[in-house]
Write a protein that holds these residues in place. Structure first.
Motif, PDB file in Angstrom:
ATOM      1  N   THR A  16       7.825  -2.860  -0.326  1.00  0.00           N
ATOM      2  CA  THR A  16       7.025  -3.149  -1.701  1.00  0.00           C
ATOM      3  C   THR A  16       6.291  -3.090  -2.064  1.00  0.00           C
ATOM      4  OG1 THR A  16       9.950  -3.278  -1.587  1.00  0.00           O
ATOM      5  CG2 THR A  16       8.112  -4.607  -3.492  1.00  0.00           C
ATOM      6  N   PHE A  17       5.254  -2.995  -3.002  1.00  0.00           N
ATOM      7  CA  PHE A  17       3.864  -3.622  -3.475  1.00  0.00           C
ATOM      8  C   PHE A  17       4.491  -5.040  -3.929  1.00  0.00           C
ATOM      9  CE2 PHE A  17       3.105   0.847  -3.471  1.00  0.00           C
ATOM     10  CZ  PHE A  17       2.222   1.125  -2.265  1.00  0.00           C
ATOM     11  N   ILE A  18       3.047  -5.984  -4.739  1.00  0.00           N
ATOM     12  CA  ILE A  18       3.383  -7.088  -5.489  1.00  0.00           C
ATOM     13  C   ILE A  18       2.265  -7.048  -5.752  1.00  0.00           C
ATOM     14  CG2 ILE A  18       3.542  -9.626  -5.060  1.00  0.00           C
ATOM     15  CD1 ILE A  18       4.933  -9.308  -2.365  1.00  0.00           C
ATOM     16  N   ASN A  55      -5.082 -16.054  -4.003  1.00  0.00           N
ATOM     17  CA  ASN A  55      -6.717 -16.661  -4.773  1.00  0.00           C
ATOM     18  C   ASN A  55      -7.358 -15.417  -5.136  1.00  0.00           C
ATOM     19  OD1 ASN A  55      -7.740 -14.533  -2.456  1.00  0.00           O
ATOM     20  ND2 ASN A  55      -8.254 -16.616  -0.634  1.00  0.00           N
ATOM     21  N   GLY A  56      -6.952 -14.103  -5.605  1.00  0.00           N
ATOM     22  CA  GLY A  56      -7.841 -13.491  -6.265  1.00  0.00           C
ATOM     23  C   GLY A  56      -8.345 -12.556  -6.109  1.00  0.00           C
ATOM     24  N   THR A  57      -8.282 -12.844  -4.668  1.00  0.00           N
ATOM     25  CA  THR A  57      -9.052 -11.537  -3.524  1.00  0.00           C
ATOM     26  C   THR A  57      -8.453 -10.121  -3.725  1.00  0.00           C
ATOM     27  OG1 THR A  57     -10.350 -13.440  -1.685  1.00  0.00           O
ATOM     28  CG2 THR A  57      -9.659 -10.859  -1.672  1.00  0.00           C
ATOM     29  N   LEU A  58      -7.553  -9.929  -3.874  1.00  0.00           N
ATOM     30  CA  LEU A  58      -6.690  -8.881  -3.754  1.00  0.00           C
ATOM     31  C   LEU A  58      -5.849  -8.580  -5.570  1.00  0.00           C
ATOM     32  CD1 LEU A  58      -5.497  -8.009  -0.242  1.00  0.00           C
ATOM     33  CD2 LEU A  58      -7.484  -7.812  -1.217  1.00  0.00           C
ATOM     34  N   ARG A  59      -5.943  -7.575  -5.594  1.00  0.00           N
ATOM     35  CA  ARG A  59      -4.662  -6.948  -6.518  1.00  0.00           C
ATOM     36  C   ARG A  59      -3.489  -6.621  -6.470  1.00  0.00           C
ATOM     37  NH1 ARG A  59      -6.600  -5.837 -11.745  1.00  0.00           N
ATOM     38  NH2 ARG A  59      -9.037  -7.052 -12.430  1.00  0.00           N
ATOM     39  N   LEU A  60      -3.541  -6.217  -5.251  1.00  0.00           N
ATOM     40  CA  LEU A  60      -1.614  -5.423  -4.932  1.00  0.00           C
ATOM     41  C   LEU A  60      -1.733  -6.390  -2.902  1.00  0.00           C
ATOM     42  CD1 LEU A  60      -2.136  -1.955  -5.270  1.00  0.00           C
ATOM     43  CD2 LEU A  60      -1.121  -3.992  -6.709  1.00  0.00           C
ATOM     44  N   SER A  61      -0.909  -7.090  -2.525  1.00  0.00           N
ATOM     45  CA  SER A  61      -0.152  -7.001  -1.528  1.00  0.00           C
ATOM     46  C   SER A  61       1.000  -6.129  -0.795  1.00  0.00           C
ATOM     47  CB  SER A  61       1.001  -8.816  -1.240  1.00  0.00           C
ATOM     48  OG  SER A  61       0.496  -8.999   0.085  1.00  0.00           O
ATOM     49  N   LEU A  62       1.119  -6.062  -0.614  1.00  0.00           N
ATOM     50  CA  LEU A  62       2.907  -5.409   0.938  1.00  0.00           C
ATOM     51  C   LEU A  62       3.584  -6.318   1.366  1.00  0.00           C
ATOM     52  CD1 LEU A  62       1.194  -2.045   2.069  1.00  0.00           C
ATOM     53  CD2 LEU A  62       3.055  -2.341   0.416  1.00  0.00           C
ATOM     54  N   THR A  63       4.785  -6.035   1.146  1.00  0.00           N
ATOM     55  CA  THR A  63       6.547  -6.460   1.989  1.00  0.00           C
ATOM     56  C   THR A  63       7.342  -5.290   2.839  1.00  0.00           C
ATOM     57  OG1 THR A  63       7.368  -7.881   2.234  1.00  0.00           O
ATOM     58  CG2 THR A  63       6.710  -7.132  -0.241  1.00  0.00           C
ATOM     59  N   PHE A  64       8.331  -5.818   3.555  1.00  0.00           N
ATOM     60  CA  PHE A  64       9.082  -4.789   3.266  1.00  0.00           C
ATOM     61  C   PHE A  64      10.070  -4.734   3.247  1.00  0.00           C
ATOM     62  CE2 PHE A  64      11.312  -1.673   5.594  1.00  0.00           C
ATOM     63  CZ  PHE A  64      10.568  -0.548   5.459  1.00  0.00           C
ATOM     64  N   TYR A 118       4.706 -10.618  -9.476  1.00  0.00           N
ATOM     65  CA  TYR A 118       6.108  -9.045  -9.104  1.00  0.00           C
ATOM     66  C   TYR A 118       6.355  -8.247  -8.396  1.00  0.00           C
ATOM     67  CZ  TYR A 118       3.098  -6.063 -12.127  1.00  0.00           C
ATOM     68  OH  TYR A 118       2.022  -5.299 -12.231  1.00  0.00           O
ATOM     69  N   SER A 119       7.310  -7.686  -8.181  1.00  0.00           N
ATOM     70  CA  SER A 119       7.177  -6.629  -7.037  1.00  0.00           C
ATOM     71  C   SER A 119       7.351  -5.217  -7.774  1.00  0.00           C
ATOM     72  CB  SER A 119       8.451  -6.937  -6.633  1.00  0.00           C
ATOM     73  OG  SER A 119       8.676  -7.387  -5.778  1.00  0.00           O
ATOM     74  N   PHE A 120       6.930  -4.300  -7.647  1.00  0.00           N
ATOM     75  CA  PHE A 120       6.771  -2.744  -8.066  1.00  0.00           C
ATOM     76  C   PHE A 120       6.732  -1.597  -6.645  1.00  0.00           C
ATOM     77  CE2 PHE A 120       2.643  -3.685  -7.811  1.00  0.00           C
ATOM     78  CZ  PHE A 120       2.190  -1.632  -7.450  1.00  0.00           C
TER      79      PHE A 120
END
Length: 386
Positions: A156-158, A260-269, A288-290
Motif C-alpha cells: 500500500t502507498f501512503i 516532515n515533507g521530504t517525501l510525497r509517498l511512503s510504502l507499507t505492507f 491516506y492510503s491508495f
C-alpha cells in the motif's frame, strides 16, 4: 471383508464427528495448561508489541498459558536457529514454540521437514476463516496445515492530501509522478521485505510473462521475464530521492520522511497502517492510503509450530486464540493495531461493531517464494553498489 469395510466406515464417521473433535480439543487445552509458549514475532512496531502484550494477558487468564514474546528483527534469524537445532539433533524441547512467518521462510522450514503439519485446520476457530483468501498456500507453496492464518496484508502507498490530491494509480503514473516531483519518491533498500514486495508488484504488472511468476525462476528465462522491471527502474531511479543512489533503510524511515515533507509517498505492507499511524499521531491527519487501479500484491501472514517445539499443545491453543473473533476484531481496529482480519464476516456468530478500516484495491497473488531471493540478488547486482 464386509465387516472390515463397515468398521472403516464407522471409524471414519467417528473421526469426523464434532463430539469426538471437541473431546480431542479439550484434551489439547488440558495438556496446554501450565505450559510456556516462546513466540518469536517481529518486534518492529509498537502497536504490534502492545497487541501481543494484550494476547499474553488473555491466554494467561483463560488457559493458564505463559506467553513469552521474543521480539525479532527478521524471521530468517529464527529459521536459522531452528535449522541449527535440527543439525544438532535437538528433536524435542526446541527454543521456539510459535513463529510469525510466511513466504520464503516458511518454504525453507517446510522443505526441510522442520514444521509440525496437519494441525491448523483442526483448530476450532478455523470454522470462521475466510477460505477465499490464500490461507491454504503461502507464496504458491501449499501449507498442508502447517500454518494457521493470522492476518491479511497488502502492499500500500501512503500520501498526504495537502501534497498529493491525485495519487499515481499505475506503474506508468508513478514514473510520471516521480518525474514531475523529482527527489520526493523512493522505496526502501532491498532486502527489506516491503522493498522486495515493491519489486514484485512492478514485475507483476510490467512483465509480458506473468504466468512464469507462479513457478520458481528459471535460469534460462529469468532475464527475459524480468527485463521490463529493470528497464522501468533504470528510468525511475534518476527521479528518486538522492537520484536513486541511496535508499531509506525501512518503511518506518519513509513514514518519517513523509511526515516532515521530504517525501510525497511512503510504502507499507498493511493497508490500515496509515489509519493506525494517524490515530497514534505518528503521521499527519491528512495521510491516506491508495493502490494501483488494477490491484496491489497481497498475502496472508501466518503462525507456525516447529516440529521440535517444547509446548506444541499450548502453541495450538494460542494460535486458536489468535483466530478468535474477539482477537481478530481487536487486531483489525486501527486504534489497536490495524491488521486486516482473515475471518469471513458471514461466518461469525454475531456481527462486529464498526472498526476503523480502509478501502483496499484488488489483491494480486504474490509470485512463488523463490522469486524473493532471485530479485533481491539481481537488484543488488545492478544497483546495490551505488
Amino acid at each position: 471383508m464386509r465387516r472390515v469395510r463397515y468398521g472403516i466406515f464407522f471409524a471414519g464417521l467417528l473421526a469426523s464427528s464434532p463430539l469426538l473433535a471437541n473431546t480431542s480439543w479439550q484434551q489439547t487445552e488440558a495438556q496446554a495448561r501450565g505450559q510456556t509458549v516462546w513466540f518469536n514475532a517481529w518486534g518492529g512496531d509498537p502497536a504490534v508489541n502492545r497487541y501481543l502484550d494484550w494476547v499474553s494477558g488473555e491466554v494467561k487468564r483463560d488457559y493458564d498459558i505463559t506467553l513469552r514474546i521474543v521480539h525479532i528483527a527478521d524471521a530468517a534469524d529464527t529459521v536459522k536457529r531452528i535449522q541449527t537445532e535440527a543439525k544438532a539433533g535437538r528433536t524435542h524441547n526446541g527454543s521456539v514454540d510459535l513463529l510469525w512467518v510466511n513466504g520464503e521462510n516458511f518454504r525453507t522450514l517446510k522443505e526441510a521437514d522442520l514444521l509440525k503439519t496437519g494441525w491448523a485446520e483442526q483448530l476450532p476457530n478455523w470454522r470462521y476463516v475466510d477460505v477465499q483468501k490464500p490461507v491454504r498456500e503461502d507464496f504458491s507453496v501449499p501449507t498442508d496445515g502447517a500454518e494457521s492464518p493470522w492476518g491479511s496484508a497488502q502492499l500500500t502507498f501512503i500520501a498526504r492530501r495537502e501534497q498529493t490530491s491525485q495519487p499515481p494509480l499505475s506503474a506508468a503514473d508513478l514514473l510520471s509522478f516521480a518525474a514531475a516531483h523529482p527527489g520526493t519518491v523512493t522505496y526502501p533498500r532491498p532486502p527489506d521485505f516491503t522493498a522486495t514486495a515493491f519489486l514484485e508488484q512492478l514485475l507483476l504488472v510490467l512483465t509480458t510473462q506473468p504466468d512464469a511468476l507462479k513457478l520458481p525462476p528459471n535460469a534460462e528465462t529469468f532475464a527475459e521475464v524480468t527485463a521490463p522491471l529493470w528497464a522501468y527502474l533504470d528510468k525511475l531511479h534518476p527521479q528518486l530521492w538522492r537520484k536513486g543512489t541511496d535508499f531509506p533503510a525501512s518503511p518506518a524511515k519513509m513514514d518519517a520522511m513523509l511526515a516532515n515533507g521530504t517525501l510525497r509517498l511512503s510504502l507499507t505492507f498493511n493497508p490500515m497502517h496509515a489509519a493506525q499511524k494517524v490515530a497514534s499521531g505518528e503521521l499527519p491527519k491528512d495521510s491516506y492510503s491508495f493502490g494501483f487501479r488494477k490491484g496491489m500484491i497481497g498475502n496472508v501472514h501466518f503462525v507456525t509450530i516447529p516440529a521440535n517445539a517444547r509446548s506444541p499443545q499450548a502453541a495450538q491453543v494460542v494460535a486458536n486464540f489468535l483466530l478468535s473473533p474477539a482477537a481478530q476484531q481487536r487486531k483489525a481496529d486501527a486504534a489497536f493495531w490495524g491488521d486486516p482480519t482473515v475471518l469471513d464476516m458471514q461466518k461469525l456468530p454475531e456481527p462486529w461493531p464498526e472498526v476503523t478500516s480502509e478501502q483496499t484495491p484488488a489483491v494480486l497473488a504474490e509470485p512463488h517464494a523463490a522469486w524473493v531471493n532471485a530479485l533481491e540478488q539481481e537488484w543488488l547486482r545492478r544497483y546495490g553498489t551505488h
